[in-house]
Design a protein around this motif. Structure first.
Motif, mmCIF file in Angstrom:
data_model
loop_
_atom_site.group_PDB
_atom_site.id
_atom_site.type_symbol
_atom_site.label_atom_id
_atom_site.label_comp_id
_atom_site.label_asym_id
_atom_site.label_seq_id
_atom_site.Cartn_x
_atom_site.Cartn_y
_atom_site.Cartn_z
ATOM 1 N N GLN A 50 0.820 -1.211 0.000
ATOM 2 C CA GLN A 50 0.000 0.000 0.000
ATOM 3 C C GLN A 50 0.849 1.254 0.000
ATOM 4 O OE1 GLN A 50 -2.660 0.025 3.356
ATOM 5 N NE2 GLN A 50 -3.579 -1.933 2.827
ATOM 6 N N ILE A 51 0.278 2.288 -0.570
ATOM 7 C CA ILE A 51 0.768 3.658 -0.423
ATOM 8 C C ILE A 51 -0.392 4.437 0.175
ATOM 9 C CG2 ILE A 51 1.483 5.765 -1.601
ATOM 10 C CD1 ILE A 51 2.783 4.000 -3.735
ATOM 11 N N VAL A 52 -0.110 5.202 1.211
ATOM 12 C CA VAL A 52 -1.148 6.012 1.853
ATOM 13 C C VAL A 52 -0.745 7.480 1.751
ATOM 14 C CG1 VAL A 52 -2.368 6.514 4.003
ATOM 15 C CG2 VAL A 52 -1.727 4.151 3.445
ATOM 16 N N VAL A 53 -1.673 8.293 1.279
ATOM 17 C CA VAL A 53 -1.488 9.745 1.221
ATOM 18 C C VAL A 53 -2.576 10.349 2.084
ATOM 19 C CG1 VAL A 53 -1.488 11.789 -0.258
ATOM 20 C CG2 VAL A 53 -0.573 9.611 -1.123
ATOM 21 N N ASN A 54 -2.163 11.153 3.061
ATOM 22 C CA ASN A 54 -3.196 11.772 3.905
ATOM 23 C C ASN A 54 -2.850 13.208 4.239
ATOM 24 O OD1 ASN A 54 -1.173 10.712 5.679
ATOM 25 N ND2 ASN A 54 -2.583 10.916 7.376
ATOM 26 N N LEU A 55 -3.901 13.976 4.457
ATOM 27 C CA LEU A 55 -3.761 15.389 4.783
ATOM 28 C C LEU A 55 -3.529 15.557 6.270
ATOM 29 C CD1 LEU A 55 -6.664 16.937 2.649
ATOM 30 C CD2 LEU A 55 -4.359 16.233 1.943
ATOM 31 N N GLN A 56 -2.637 16.449 6.597
ATOM 32 C CA GLN A 56 -2.384 16.842 7.982
ATOM 33 C C GLN A 56 -2.789 18.310 8.095
ATOM 34 O OE1 GLN A 56 -1.390 14.725 10.465
ATOM 35 N NE2 GLN A 56 -1.711 13.178 8.889
ATOM 36 N N LYS A 57 -4.093 18.526 8.252
ATOM 37 C CA LYS A 57 -4.662 19.866 8.183
ATOM 38 C C LYS A 57 -4.061 20.854 9.182
ATOM 39 C CE LYS A 57 -8.893 18.076 6.203
ATOM 40 N NZ LYS A 57 -10.312 17.793 6.388
ATOM 41 N N PRO A 58 -3.874 20.484 10.457
ATOM 42 C CA PRO A 58 -3.329 21.472 11.395
ATOM 43 C C PRO A 58 -1.920 21.943 11.016
ATOM 44 C CG PRO A 58 -4.250 19.600 12.581
ATOM 45 C CD PRO A 58 -4.230 19.237 11.127
ATOM 46 N N LEU A 59 -1.163 21.090 10.333
ATOM 47 C CA LEU A 59 0.215 21.417 9.947
ATOM 48 C C LEU A 59 0.314 21.982 8.536
ATOM 49 C CD1 LEU A 59 1.924 18.159 11.295
ATOM 50 C CD2 LEU A 59 1.782 20.386 12.424
#
Length: 112
Positions: A50-59
């Protein structure tokens, strides 16, 4: 960058990934199962990796996790850039996806 600017750019990035996965599935035998839940895309390859891409909104960051490691990106100079090396996001995603799929795959910011 404001929260709204971050969200607009980050959503465009996620849409580009989703769109390119669909294109690659139509034009190659990569068979990437991409699933999006909120601000996260999980790309599952035929071998189960797997490759996971996720948003880190606070940063105001985007994180990418792949077999090759974990990477953090911020938007700078018109592109998502690695916070340590300055490498462009889609260059790393292309390398990682190619490794996982066992064939050359190219991702770029123009999709979506």
């Amino acid at each position: 960058m404001t929260d709204l600017e971050y969200l607009d750019r980050a959503e465009a990035l996620l849409r580009a990934i989703e769109s390119r996965c669909d294109e690659l599935n139509d034009s190659t035998d990569a068979d990437i199962d991409n699933q999006r839940v909120g601000g996260m895309i999980t790309m599952v390859f035929p071998d189960g990796s797997q490759i996971v891409v996720n948003l880190q909104k606070p940063l105001h960051e985007v994180w990418l996790a792949a077999r090759s490691g974990g990477y953090h990106y911020t938007f700078a100079d018109g592109a998502w850039r690695d916070t340590k090396t300055g490498e462009e996001f889609f260059a790393r995603l292309s390398l990682a996806a190619s490794e996982h799929a066992g064939q050359a795959l190219r991702f770029d910011p123009g999709a979506g």
